[in-house]
Design an enzyme around this catalytic site. Sequence first.
Site: not given
Length: 346
Positions: A246, A248, A264, A280
């Site tokens: 999501p 990039s 992230e 994580k």
Amino acid sequence: MAAFAVKSVSKKIFAGVEPQKLARFFSSMSNPAILGGSVLNSRSNRYSYFAAEPVEIFEFISGYKEPFEKLRAALNKYRIEKADSQIDNDVFTGGWIGFFSYDLNQYIESIIPAQSDDLKLPLIRLCLYDKVICFDRLENCFYLFALELPDGKNSGEEKIICLESILRQAADSKNDFLLKPCDDFNVGQFSSNMTEDYYLDCIKKIKEYIYNGDVYQINFSQRFSAEFAADAAKLFLWQNKFNPSPYSAYIGADGYKIVSASPELFISVNNGVIATCPIKGTRPRTGDKTIDAKNYAELLASEKEKAELDMIIDLERNDLGRICEPGSIKVKERRKIETFATVFHA
């Protein structure tokens, strides 16, 4: 210093252009910035942005002083108004796009750089884009945004016409590059900037620091590098097809290109609300249903991964507490397993 009020003009159109074609077209322009553009269908990947030919570039180079004072002066030069009240507040309608280097931390905390600045990249690089194309994956449409700057060189409507022309040119371009993977890139050429013995010795020392209570987390990393003769934009397109994520990004500058793939959200600030979504825990996703179900269940049950996520949540709550109103920090969702093309993340 008073800021210039900048009006944002917009237009919504439905055009038969593949986002990957548009990304390829923009990558050939001057100082391009592409955010998203992948085939991933998720809430966090709804919008993709395509921009190039910035009207201003702000850079801060290592060794100089007062980066944030200089940055504040650049950002305060303009006050960009929202294009349309009907457009989602999360949509970027024009302005600054760029990056902040991790090494900028030496200007925030009392940290002595451990490594030499061999890459010689800016610590901050932001480009001001007065023309932006936004692709809305949910509605399968394009928004064209243009800023009317005080220089008066081109009106917002003229810039919208320019963006429409770009869409037509991209639609008419060939798509051979979408069919060919990066065969000329040999992963075996990767090398680390430290030896295995040095790495393991550092891990041993870190464990001792943690055991003695000197620290409770250290972000210890090594750099892997390799020669890459292929087109960086081609790598970006390949990644968006086979390893879509999501967050990039592709950023082009004179002398270097940045290709990024991240699942992230580090931080977002919108209407006075700050959000962060740390990750994580990771397990591979192979395509084999039996193996993937086992990996998913293992990640879900892992006490180690739960503890590490709890630790980073506490760290981020502590960091946000330095700038947010007391009592305003809330954990909305403590842990969630998300599925991506090649991995499971928690």
